[in-house]
Each structure stands twice: as structure tokens, then as C-alpha cells.
Design a protein around this motif. Structure first.
Motif, short mmCIF file in Angstrom:
data_model
loop_
_atom_site.label_atom_id
_atom_site.label_comp_id
_atom_site.label_asym_id
_atom_site.label_seq_id
_atom_site.Cartn_x
_atom_site.Cartn_y
_atom_site.Cartn_z
N LEU A 89 44.73 41.85 45.16
CA LEU A 89 43.47 42.15 44.47
C LEU A 89 43.72 42.82 43.12
N GLN A 90 44.68 43.74 43.09
CA GLN A 90 45.01 44.39 41.83
C GLN A 90 45.60 43.40 40.83
N GLY A 91 46.36 42.44 41.36
CA GLY A 91 46.98 41.46 40.48
C GLY A 91 45.99 40.47 39.89
N ILE A 92 45.08 39.95 40.71
CA ILE A 92 44.17 38.92 40.21
C ILE A 92 43.04 39.50 39.37
N SER A 93 42.74 40.79 39.57
CA SER A 93 41.65 41.41 38.80
C SER A 93 42.17 42.28 37.65
N ARG A 94 43.50 42.51 37.65
CA ARG A 94 44.12 43.45 36.69
C ARG A 94 43.37 44.78 36.70
N ASN A 95 43.04 45.20 37.92
CA ASN A 95 42.28 46.43 38.13
C ASN A 95 43.11 47.37 38.99
N ALA A 96 43.48 48.51 38.42
CA ALA A 96 44.35 49.45 39.14
C ALA A 96 43.69 50.07 40.35
N LEU A 97 42.35 50.00 40.43
CA LEU A 97 41.62 50.63 41.53
C LEU A 97 41.18 49.62 42.59
N ALA A 98 41.56 48.37 42.46
CA ALA A 98 41.15 47.35 43.42
C ALA A 98 41.81 47.60 44.77
N ASP A 99 41.00 47.54 45.83
CA ASP A 99 41.47 47.78 47.19
C ASP A 99 40.44 47.18 48.12
N PRO A 100 40.86 46.53 49.21
CA PRO A 100 39.87 45.90 50.09
C PRO A 100 38.87 46.87 50.69
N GLY A 101 39.25 48.14 50.84
CA GLY A 101 38.31 49.13 51.35
C GLY A 101 37.31 49.56 50.31
N ILE A 102 37.78 49.84 49.11
CA ILE A 102 36.89 50.30 48.04
C ILE A 102 35.95 49.18 47.59
N LEU A 103 36.44 47.94 47.56
CA LEU A 103 35.62 46.82 47.10
C LEU A 103 34.62 46.33 48.15
N GLY A 104 34.69 46.87 49.37
CA GLY A 104 33.71 46.49 50.38
C GLY A 104 34.13 45.34 51.27
N ILE A 105 35.33 44.78 51.06
CA ILE A 105 35.79 43.66 51.88
C ILE A 105 36.01 44.11 53.32
N ASN A 106 36.58 45.31 53.48
CA ASN A 106 36.75 45.85 54.84
C ASN A 106 35.40 46.05 55.53
N ALA A 107 34.41 46.50 54.75
CA ALA A 107 33.08 46.73 55.33
C ALA A 107 32.47 45.41 55.79
N GLY A 108 32.67 44.34 55.04
CA GLY A 108 32.15 43.03 55.44
C GLY A 108 32.80 42.56 56.73
N ALA A 109 34.11 42.75 56.84
CA ALA A 109 34.81 42.40 58.08
C ALA A 109 34.30 43.25 59.23
N GLY A 110 34.09 44.53 58.97
CA GLY A 110 33.59 45.43 60.00
C GLY A 110 32.22 45.05 60.49
N LEU A 111 31.35 44.61 59.58
CA LEU A 111 30.00 44.21 59.97
C LEU A 111 30.06 43.00 60.91
N ALA A 112 30.93 42.03 60.59
CA ALA A 112 31.06 40.86 61.45
C ALA A 112 31.57 41.25 62.84
N VAL A 113 32.56 42.13 62.88
CA VAL A 113 33.11 42.58 64.16
C VAL A 113 32.05 43.34 64.95
N MET A 114 31.29 44.16 64.25
CA MET A 114 30.27 44.96 64.92
C MET A 114 29.17 44.08 65.51
#
Length: 344
Positions: A89-114
Motif C-alpha cells: 500500500l505504501q508503495g502503490i500510493s507513495r504514502n508513508a502512512l498507508a496501512d490496511p488498518g488506518i485505511l479501513g481495509i481491516n475494518a471492512g474485513a472485520g465487518l464481513a467476518v462479524m
């Protein structure tokens, strides 16, 4: 690239990076051994060794092979998946703060599991293997929403817009998850609360087998794109000039990153900051070339989650602190430090 085409300085850097990777691997092995000896029921190092070679008691065999080893293996695999996802994510966005948790990707996975555990038990074999698939769907849909809202014609995706959109989407999903908890049974509510805290809850071999195929397929694929990620880091204009198909490569890499994060989250819960901290530490140790950055991120991510889980199991025995909380204690200050540096 063969060593015959490397300058002496490049060969020196390569040897140094290989030594660093081997050192991290040794640290994982040491932590692995310590974790096998950590728990409410103590096993001495000699008892662990005897049990590994089939000489232990039935109780020792049960503790080691059915409870501790699956959890240790899952901690390492989850850390590797989340760390490489963050590095991509940091590589494709050239964003030093990119992270699956911060960007909400983990939350989306969590919602599906829930949503899944609200209607089906997680103790049967079939649902266990469905969890990574459902988490991938949830995280994938979330990534599409974030990507769409962040993209502007003629401007593309700016780092700050991506972060703000991700944080907003994650907040919305978290609110939806809180509303959904109102319909859960007490048992499922306890499970969801533990999951949200980032506990390594899938501690049996079926969860290892459900996660392993995703990593076996996606980690080599991402590594094969190391040169593409190096080119993307040079900027879009330079990448296009070098012949890279920017959007096509970005979509494939984003899909791989989402798959790694979703599969990892499905068995570990909401462990954040691993995808942020591990790639940054790796970049400081081995540099920005993804041929070394990706393996270093994977090893550091595995080490970080394994250490966090081991500390969480031992610091307040017989109670446990979820690994996600231990990681957050380290990751949140590091995130604020990076944010302050970007503002300078």
C-alpha cells in the motif's frame, strides 16, 4: 541481477541486507522458542524438546501441539501478511502512512467476518475456510470505495486524500459494527469484543490451513512485482516513461494487498499498525528497494506480532492482553511520530 553485474558497493549492500534478514529470522526463532515455554501451564525447555520429539506426556503434547504451536504459527503468518500488505500500500500510493488498518481495509474485513459469525458458528470446518474468502470480499469492497472516493480526474490519488478517506470509511464501518453488536448473542458478543481487540483467536491447525494458501499464493506474487513497485516509487510520470502500465499494475497489487490483509484479519482480529511499523523499520534497515524491503517487512511483521502475542500471554497471567493492544501501544506513538515528520 547476478553478482557479476553488481558494483563492489552494491555487493556490499546486498551482503549486509542478507545478514540483516538472517538476523531477524534468528530473532523470530528465539521468540518462537520463548513463546513455546510461555503460558499458564509452564513447560521447561527440556520438556518442550522432549515433547517435540514425541517423548512428552499426553498433557504436554496437548498443550504444545494443539494450543501453543498453532497460535505461534498463526501469529507469525498474520504478521507477515499484514506487514507485506502495508508495504505494498505504501508503495502503490507513495504514502508513508498507508496501512490496511488506518485505511479501513481491516475494518471492512472485520465487518464481513462479524456478519458471518452473527449467523453461523465458527467451530465447524467449512466456515473456518470460508472466513478468509468473506474477509477478502469485505476488505475488497472497502478498498474499492476508498479508491473511488480518493480518486480525482487529472489529479489521481493524493496521499493525504487517501488517508482522510480511509479514516472516514473506517469510522463509518466501525459505527456499523457497533450497531450490529446489538443483535448478537452474549457468546458471539464476547467473541466480537475479543476479535476487535486483536486477539489471535484462531488457535488451531484448521485456521493455519485456512490462512496458509493465501500467503503461499500472494506473497510470491507480490515479490515478483518488486521491480514494478520500485518504478512506481519514482512517480507516475517517470513510471509511464519507463513503460509501466500504472493503473493495471496498481490494481493487481492493490488486490494482492487486500487479499493478504483480509485473510490475516479473518484469523487474528483487528490488529493494527503492523502494516505501518514493519515496512518503516524495514526501510531503515535494508533500504527502499523492494527486493529486500518486502522480505524484511514480512520477517519484522512476523516478529512483531509474535512478540506482542507472547508478551500479552505472559504479562498478566492467567489473564491475557490481546496482541492488538500490545501492538497499538507501540504503533500509535510511532504513527504520531511519522505524522509529525510529514508536517515538517
Amino acid at each position: 541481477m547476478s553478482n557479476n553485474f553488481l558494483t563492489p558497493n552494491q555487493q556490499k549492500i546486498k551482503r549486509k541486507n542478507i545478514i540483516i534478514l538472517c538476523t531477524i529470522a534468528v530473532l523470530i526463532l528465539i521468540t518462537f522458542v520463548i513463546s513455546m515455554n510461555t503460558g499458564v501451564i509452564k513447560l521447561t525447555p527440556m520438556e518442550v524438546i522432549r515433547t517435540l520429539f514425541g517423548q512428552g506426556t499426553a498433557e504436554q503434547h496437548l498443550i504444545l501441539f494443539e494450543f501453543r504451536l498453532p497460535r505461534i504459527v498463526i501469529a507469525v503468518l498474520v504478521g507477515m501478511g499484514l506487514a507485506v500488505s502495508g508495504a505494498v500500500l505504501q508503495g502503490i500510493s507513495r504514502n508513508a502512512l498507508a496501512d490496511p488498518g488506518i485505511l479501513g481495509i481491516n475494518a471492512g474485513a472485520g465487518l464481513a467476518v462479524m456478519l458471518f459469525i452473527s449467523f453461523f458458528p465458527t467451530t465447524k470446518a467449512a466456515p473456518v475456510f470460508l472466513l478468509p474468502v468473506l474477509a477478502f470480499v469485505g476488505s475488497g469492497l472497502t478498498a474499492i470505495v476508498i479508491y473511488t472516493l480518493s480518486y480525482k480526474r487529472h489529479e489521481g490519488i493524493t496521499p493525504m486524500r487517501l488517508i482522510l478517506t480511509g479514516v472516514a470509511v473506517a469510522a463509518g464501518i466501525s459505527s456499523a459494527m457497533i450497531v450490529l453488536t446489538l443483535r448478537l448473542t452474549p457468546e458471539n458478543y464476547q467473541f466480537v469484543a475479543t476479535w476487535l481487540a486483536g486477539s489471535i483467536w484462531g488457535s488451531n491447525w484448521r485456521f493455519v490451513l485456512s490462512l496458509l494458501p493465501w500467503l503461499i499464493v500472494l506473497l510470491p506474487f507480490v515479490y515478483s512485482k518488486s521491480r514494478v513497485l520500485n518504478v512506481l516509487n519514482l512517480g507516475e510520470l517517470t513510471a509511464v516513461g519507463l513503460g509501466a502500465s500504472i493503473e493495471k499494475e496498481r490494481r493487481w497489487l492493490l488486490a494482492a494487498s487486500v487479499g493478504l490483509a483480509g485473510a490475516s484479519v479473518s484469523v487474528s482480529g483487528g490488529i493494527g499498525f503492523v502494516g505501518l511499523v514493519a515496512p518503516h523499520l524495514a526501510r531503515q534497515l535494508v533500504g527502499a528497494k523492494h527486493q529486500f524491503l518486502l522480505p524484511a517487512s514480512a520477517l519484522l511483521g512476523g516478529l512483531l506480532v509474535l512478540m506482542a502475542d507472547t508478551i500479552g500471554r505472559s504479562i498478566l497471567e492467567p489473564s491475557e492482553i490481546p496482541a492488538g493492544i500490545v501492538v497499538a501501544v507501540l504503533g500509535a506513538p510511532y504513527f504520531l511520530y511519522l505524522l509529525a515528520r510529514l508536517k515538517e
